[in-house]
Every structure is written in C-alpha cells, then in structure tokens.
Design a protein around this motif. Structure first.
Motif, short mmCIF file in Angstrom:
data_model
loop_
_atom_site.label_atom_id
_atom_site.label_comp_id
_atom_site.label_asym_id
_atom_site.label_seq_id
_atom_site.Cartn_x
_atom_site.Cartn_y
_atom_site.Cartn_z
N UNK A 67 1.05 -1.37 0.40
CA UNK A 67 0.38 0.08 -0.04
C UNK A 67 0.81 1.31 -0.36
N UNK A 68 1.52 1.21 1.07
CA UNK A 68 2.60 2.69 0.69
C UNK A 68 3.25 2.59 -0.70
N UNK A 69 3.93 1.36 -1.03
CA UNK A 69 4.51 1.90 -2.51
C UNK A 69 2.94 1.89 -3.39
N UNK A 70 2.73 1.55 -3.40
CA UNK A 70 1.09 2.38 -4.24
C UNK A 70 1.30 3.89 -4.00
N UNK A 71 0.98 3.89 -3.05
CA UNK A 71 0.56 5.37 -2.34
C UNK A 71 2.07 6.33 -3.19
N UNK A 72 3.22 5.80 -2.45
CA UNK A 72 4.25 6.41 -3.06
C UNK A 72 4.48 7.05 -4.67
N UNK A 73 4.39 5.79 -5.24
CA UNK A 73 3.71 5.59 -6.73
C UNK A 73 2.79 6.80 -7.50
N UNK A 74 1.78 7.13 -6.81
CA UNK A 74 1.00 8.25 -7.20
C UNK A 74 1.13 9.33 -6.91
N UNK A 75 1.71 9.12 -5.57
CA UNK A 75 2.55 10.94 -5.12
C UNK A 75 3.74 11.28 -6.80
N UNK A 76 4.45 9.98 -6.58
CA UNK A 76 5.84 10.93 -7.44
C UNK A 76 4.86 10.73 -8.90
N UNK A 77 4.70 10.15 -9.33
CA UNK A 77 3.54 10.48 -10.68
C UNK A 77 2.82 11.81 -10.94
N UNK A 78 2.00 11.87 -10.23
CA UNK A 78 1.10 13.81 -9.92
C UNK A 78 2.69 14.31 -9.72
N UNK A 79 3.58 14.06 -8.63
CA UNK A 79 4.95 14.74 -8.72
C UNK A 79 5.45 15.92 -10.23
N UNK A 80 5.86 14.40 -10.65
CA UNK A 80 6.83 14.50 -12.01
C UNK A 80 5.73 14.86 -12.93
N UNK A 81 4.62 14.28 -13.16
CA UNK A 81 4.19 14.93 -14.65
C UNK A 81 3.70 16.61 -14.05
N UNK A 82 3.15 17.04 -12.71
CA UNK A 82 3.10 18.38 -12.79
C UNK A 82 4.34 19.21 -12.55
N UNK A 83 5.31 18.90 -12.08
CA UNK A 83 6.68 19.44 -12.67
C UNK A 83 6.88 19.29 -14.55
N UNK A 84 6.39 18.38 -15.33
CA UNK A 84 6.47 18.28 -16.57
C UNK A 84 6.15 19.52 -17.19
N UNK A 85 5.23 19.23 -17.05
CA UNK A 85 3.53 20.28 -17.29
C UNK A 85 3.89 21.42 -17.14
N UNK A 86 4.51 21.82 -15.52
CA UNK A 86 5.24 23.57 -15.28
C UNK A 86 5.81 23.86 -16.65
N UNK A 87 7.02 22.56 -16.79
CA UNK A 87 8.29 23.12 -17.33
C UNK A 87 8.08 23.75 -18.75
N UNK A 88 7.12 22.59 -19.26
CA UNK A 88 6.20 22.57 -20.65
C UNK A 88 5.75 24.84 -20.76
N UNK A 89 5.37 24.96 -19.99
CA UNK A 89 4.72 25.97 -19.95
C UNK A 89 5.52 27.10 -19.76
N UNK A 90 6.74 26.73 -19.16
CA UNK A 90 7.79 27.73 -18.71
C UNK A 90 7.93 27.90 -20.20
N UNK A 91 8.23 26.81 -21.22
CA UNK A 91 9.29 27.06 -22.33
C UNK A 91 10.17 26.43 -23.12
N UNK A 92 10.33 25.62 -21.80
CA UNK A 92 11.15 24.07 -22.06
C UNK A 92 11.26 23.29 -23.25
N UNK A 93 11.78 22.56 -23.87
CA UNK A 93 11.47 21.00 -24.45
C UNK A 93 11.43 20.33 -23.86
#
Length: 127
Positions: free
Chosen positions: A78-104
């Motif tokens: 359960x901890x691994x599932x929850x951590x994977x969800x948190x890490x995925x949301x964090x990664x995708x959110x940061x990726x979207x912020x990076x591309x919104x700021x004009x990064x490739x």
C-alpha cells in the motif's frame, strides 16, 4: 532433500518484503510510463524512461532506505502504491510546468526527474 531447501530459499527470497515492494513498483511503473509516453507524444521518450526510473527504482529505494519497514507486507505494498501515485503526480506536474515555461520536452522531463527523485530523497532523509 537439497531441492526442497533450495525451493524454500527461493520462496523466502521472492516473498521477502523488499522483493515484493520492488516487484509492485515495477508493475506500477511500466504501464504508468507507457501512459505518460502515449499521452505526451513521441517527443517525451526520455521522459517516459525517467518516470519509469523514478517509480521502479526510486520508490522501492526510498522505502528501503528512508522508511521503517512495516510488520505486514500488504502495508508495504500500500505504501508503494501511494508513493507511486504521489511521485507520478509530482513528476507530471513538474513536467507540465516546465513545458509551460517554454522548456523543450526532454529538459522539462530531466528537471521533473531531478526534483522528484532527489527532492523526495532529501525530504525523506530530513524527516
């Protein structure tokens, strides 16, 4: 009967909590990385790989090195599932912020990986 002892040893190794958390993280990481790649297109091949590494390597490593082991394996899963969800949301959110700021896509994915992977380890180490 040496073969029985060998089978018992293999069974004990496979069902060890550490091995189960690694297997669960890999089973979550593969379809998640594929979904990331399919959602954001072919330009993010490196991004899908970095998300895969974050989930399949980073999450079990974080559990093993920075989190007290649970008494029951299902709690660790359960901890691994929850951590994977948190890490995925964090990664995708940061990726979207990076591309919104004009990064490739690749530099945005690298930045998301570094912040998610290293930032989370720093946070866990500080607690």
């Amino acid at each position: 009967m040496p073969s029985t002892n060998r089978l018992a040893g293999v069974y004990a190794w496979v069902t060890d909590q550490r091995q189960v958390t690694i297997l669960v993280a890999i089973l979550v990481a593969l379809p998640t990385a594929y979904a990331f790649h399919a959602t954001f297109g072919g330009d993010t091949t490196g991004g899908g790989f970095l998300l895969l590494m974050t989930l399949a390597v980073g999450v079990p490593t974080a559990y093993d090195t920075h989190w007290p082991a649970y008494d029951r394996t299902w709690q660790a899963v359960g901890w691994v599932f929850a951590a994977c969800v948190v890490a995925t949301v964090e990664f995708v959110g940061l990726y979207l912020v990076g591309t919104a700021l004009g990064l490739a896509p690749i530099p945005a994915a690298i930045g998301a990986f570094l912040v998610t992977y290293l930032g989370t380890f720093a946070w866990l180490a500080s607690r």
